[in-house]
Design an enzyme around this catalytic site. Structure first.
Site, short mmCIF file in Angstrom:
data_model
loop_
_atom_site.label_atom_id
_atom_site.label_comp_id
_atom_site.label_asym_id
_atom_site.label_seq_id
_atom_site.Cartn_x
_atom_site.Cartn_y
_atom_site.Cartn_z
N LYS A 34 0.83 -1.22 0.00
CA LYS A 34 0.00 0.00 0.00
C LYS A 34 0.86 1.27 0.00
O LYS A 34 0.49 2.27 -0.62
CB LYS A 34 -0.97 0.00 1.18
N THR A 35 2.00 1.23 0.69
CA THR A 35 2.87 2.42 0.71
C THR A 35 3.38 2.73 -0.70
O THR A 35 3.45 3.89 -1.12
CB THR A 35 4.05 2.22 1.67
N ASP A 225 -4.16 7.52 5.02
CA ASP A 225 -3.61 6.18 5.20
C ASP A 225 -4.21 5.56 6.46
O ASP A 225 -4.61 6.28 7.38
CB ASP A 225 -2.09 6.29 5.32
N GLU A 226 -4.25 4.23 6.51
CA GLU A 226 -4.76 3.50 7.69
C GLU A 226 -6.14 4.02 8.10
O GLU A 226 -6.40 4.29 9.28
CB GLU A 226 -3.78 3.62 8.87
N GLN A 256 -7.52 -5.14 9.77
CA GLN A 256 -6.47 -4.72 10.68
C GLN A 256 -6.92 -3.55 11.56
O GLN A 256 -6.09 -2.78 12.06
CB GLN A 256 -5.22 -4.33 9.89
N ARG A 610 2.35 -10.42 10.57
CA ARG A 610 3.65 -9.77 10.77
C ARG A 610 4.78 -10.68 10.29
O ARG A 610 5.91 -10.23 10.09
CB ARG A 610 3.91 -9.43 12.24
#
Length: 748
Positions: A34-35, A225-226, A256, A610
């Site tokens: 996504k970044t 973002d997020e 998430q 993770r």
């Protein structure tokens, strides 16, 4: 030359980058890049001729903003420096600095951190003569914070019968009164807490349409973002800013969303389409981070949630190892098995300790892990300890700096008015506070005119203190942050006092002050900073997030220990999720409603994702709680993982009530159904009479037998920091490095 995004990105990523007009939502699964997509999306806007000053990009950590800006700069050049990019709090603090006077605050307002807020609440509780055990500062602040995140003002709070009933049921009927006084005192001190930065921005936009219109025209493109972590306050600000152009792009993953306890509202992302019917939705479903087994296992867990945006996360990486499941007889044995696993993997696979992370639901679980790691001399770091800016000597000097910029800052004034000691005792401070209340003045107004309120003998040191602060303010107006801070540190007497303390602790405190001054020097030497004033520096450090502090603290090779909440956004080659027990994970506090249970399941999903190469889960069949040994049952979440992805590697015991012969390192246990996937069996089974030998005199060249690896020959013995490692060439499994204090070897 325009970039070929179809060559740089997968089809879903490229489509999300190229859709620049109108509202869009990018649902980004774990490890889906996504970044990279956000970076190229902004780069594409700049390529199309959009002025960088017209782009607003909001993140949740300074680190994320910094990394993204650096990536964009590599693509499009120095033009990226002009983007409005940062955390919600830093961007809106910047707006408030410009517009604060419209809502009655000074431009130099102080930003209170959590400790400042708790201290002020503690003072109010004491003044109201309330029970400080019932009205704990952290509890009251949590209640006030929740109200602000939902944009509930003091007036709404005290007039809402439902809120009043809730407080009365909790035996805290005076929280509304505390909230009222807390806000009044902050306003009087020219201070805002973290929640106010968002709350007051909403007030600014609500009460001043011209200001809102100004920033709507400025920010033609808004990116968040997020987005799954936004609260109601953040949702409303971004919706207002994007109302004119409707060019809003949100990126996130509902799977998430794990911060409901901080006010995050998952419905913001779930219901985004209701606000924007013309919404374009893009799903980033390819996981580039983890092996297939890890991705499949995560999918098998999260599919049990009802409230979600459906997606099909997949990986083209290798299948990878099965997920190892350790069943231990106690939390201490759990720690021992985890530590041994880390040691063996590091040695056998030549890994760095930085490749490993141990994740747990609660901080208290770190004890058993720490003890086990120490016994094997494995270096580790715990994320979430006392941060640099929370150390006493740092807060003392920062309080002087804050008072210099904003003399009305009551908390800063109280902290340093008699530090170093200058003869202003608690009685004098109480008189100053009372005089301020009676005259309806700020404490600073009374302090700077102390001779009008106190007898001369008592007033003299107070007047002297006020003169010092006034001189600091003059210096700060002329010099940059470093020169001002250096002058204040010396003139206040702090450096002299700390230098005089020759104890180890005193030396450490003195060095910390030096380090703070070094940091300020680095800040003012940065050629890209336009504003190098003391006020700008104070805002910068006030807005450092928890994640930024964690990153700064992680130096040197070490295993990382952290809560799962702290691990969000990070990735490690090998991950251990420990304490997979019912009432621990899921927490017993989170199993009374489906919404809470689904949040716990999302937390487990975050933990699983993770891991890049290897994932290990563990649980204990007994654990101490409040000094009593209690039986534990495995977490319901373990049963949600498809058994074909699991390998029950260890079943250590005996557990409470079990026979001692039920647990000898079974390849499979009755914990889960037999795997559907075929796994190559261990080629060696130890005989029933196997008994380990004393290996204190083991020599290279000797033949040994291991209960799992079979027969082998010791090739090398290495002594290191009180431990002995044996490198053994086994006939069936090849070379292994074992720690003799743990290895069960029979010398032949």
């Amino acid at each position: 030359m325009a970039l070929d995004y179809h060559a740089l990105l997968n089809p879903s990523q490229a489509a999300a980058v190229l859709q620049t007009e109108g509202p869009c939502m990018i649902i980004a699964g774990a490890g889906s890049g996504k970044t990279r997509v956000l970076t190229y999306r902004i780069a594409h806007l700049l390529e199309q001729g959009v002025d960088p000053f017209n782009i607003l990009a909001l993140t949740f950590t300074n680190k994320a903003a910094k990394e993204m800006r650096a990536r964009i700069e590599k693509v499009v050049g120095p033009n990226a420096k002009n983007l409005w990019m940062g955390t919600f709090h830093s961007v809106f603090a910047k707006i408030l600095r410009t517009e604060a006077e419209r809502i009655g605050f000074p431009r130099s307002f102080t930003i209170y951190d959590t400790q400042d807020s708790k201290t002020l609440i503690g003072q109010i509780v004491k003044e109201l003569e309330l029970d400080d055990k019932l009205y704990k500062a952290s509890t009251v602040l949590g209640r006030i914070s929740a109200a602000k995140n939902k944009l509930v003002s003091v007036q709404q709070y005290v007039n809402d019968p439902v809120i009043r009933q809730d407080d009365e049921a909790a035996l805290r009927p005076k929280i509304g009164v505390i909230y009222q006084q807390y806000q009044q005192r902050c306003f009087k001190a020219g201070a805002m807490d973290f929640d106010d930065l968002l709350f007051q921005t909403n007030v600014l936009f609500r009460d001043h349409p011209d200001i809102l219109n100004k920033y709507q025209n400025k920010f033609r493109f808004v990116m968040v973002d997020e987005y799954q972590d936004t609260n109601y306050s953040q949702y409303l600000i971004t919706r207002k800013l994007a109302a004119k152009e409707r060019n809003i792009c949100v990126v996130g993953d509902d799977a998430q969303s794990i911060y409901a306890f901080r006010g995050a509202d998952i419905s913001n992302i779930l219901n985004f389409e209701k606000d924007y019917p013309e919404l374009n939705v893009f799903k980033l479903e390819q996981n580039y981070r983890s092996t297939k087994n890890i991705v499949w296992a995560a999918n098998s867990v999260i599919k049990n949630n009802q409230e979600q945006l459906r997606k099909n996360v997949f990986s083209d990486n290798e299948d990878g190892n099965l997920i190892e499941l350790i069943k231990a007889s106690s939390d201490n044995e759990e720690g021992k098995l985890i530590a041994q696993s880390i040691y063996e993997d590091k040695m056998n696979q030549h890994l760095s300790y930085d490749s490993f992370a141990i994740l747990y639901r609660t901080n208290a679980q770190s004890r058993a892990m720490e003890e086990a790691l120490r016994k094997l001399n494995i270096r580790y770091k715990i994320v979430g300890g006392l941060s640099f800016y929370q150390r006493k000597e740092i807060k003392d000097l920062v309080a002087y700096l804050r008072l210099t910029v904003n003399p009305n800052d009551e908390q800063a004034l109280r902290r340093v008015i008699n530090y170093p000691k200058r003869g202003i005792g608690d009685t004098t401070i109480s008189k100053l506070i009372n005089a301020a209340e009676e005259a309806n003045h700020t404490i600073w107004e009374v302090v700077s005119n102390a001779d009008q309120f106190l007898p001369a003998r008592v007033a003299n040191p107070v007047v002297g203190f006020a003169e010092k602060i006034k001189s600091y303010t003059i210096i700060a107006g002329k010099e940059d942050a470093f020169e001002a801070a250096k002058f204040i540190a010396k003139n206040s007497g702090m450096i002299e006092e700390l230098y005089a303390d020759k104890s180890i602790e005193g030396l450490s405190r003195y060095e910390n002050i030096q380090e703070l001054l070094n940091g300020i020097k680095e800040y003012t030497d940065d050629p890209e900073r336009e504003d190098k004033s003391l006020g700008a520096f104070l805002q910068d450090i006030a807005l450092v997030t928890d994640s930024d502090l964690k990153d700064a603290a992680q130096e040197g090779e070490a295993v990382t220990l952290m809560t799962i909440h702290s691990a969000k956004g990070l990735e490690f080659r090998n991950v251990y999720i420990v304490g997979m027990e019912e009432n621990l994970f899921p927490s017993q506090m989170m199993i009374t409603s489906r919404a809470d249970l689904e949040e716990e399941r999302r937390l487990f999903y975050v933990a699983i994702t993770r891991a890049e190469k290897k994932l290990t889960l563990s649980y204990a069949t007994s654990r101490y709680q409040w000094g009593n040994l209690r039986s534990c049952e495995k977490s319901r979440f373990l049963d949600e993982i498809d058994p074909q992805y699991l390998n029950v590697k260890f079943a250590a015991g005996p557990a409470v009530g079990e026979s001692p012969f039920q647990h000898v390192f079974e390849r499979r246990s009755n914990l889960v159904a037999a795997p559907v996937r075929k796994v190559t069996p261990t080629k060696y089974v130890a005989p029933a009479d196997f008994k380990p030998s004393d290996t204190s005199n083991l020599q290279a060249g000797q033949r040994v037998e291991h209960p799992k690896f079979g027969f082998g020959q010791v090739t090398t013995l290495e002594k290191q920091q009180g431990t002995v490692k044996a490198i053994i060439q086994f006939e069936e499994v090849g070379e292994k490095t074992l720690l003799l204090s743990f290895a069960k070897l029979r010398v032949l």
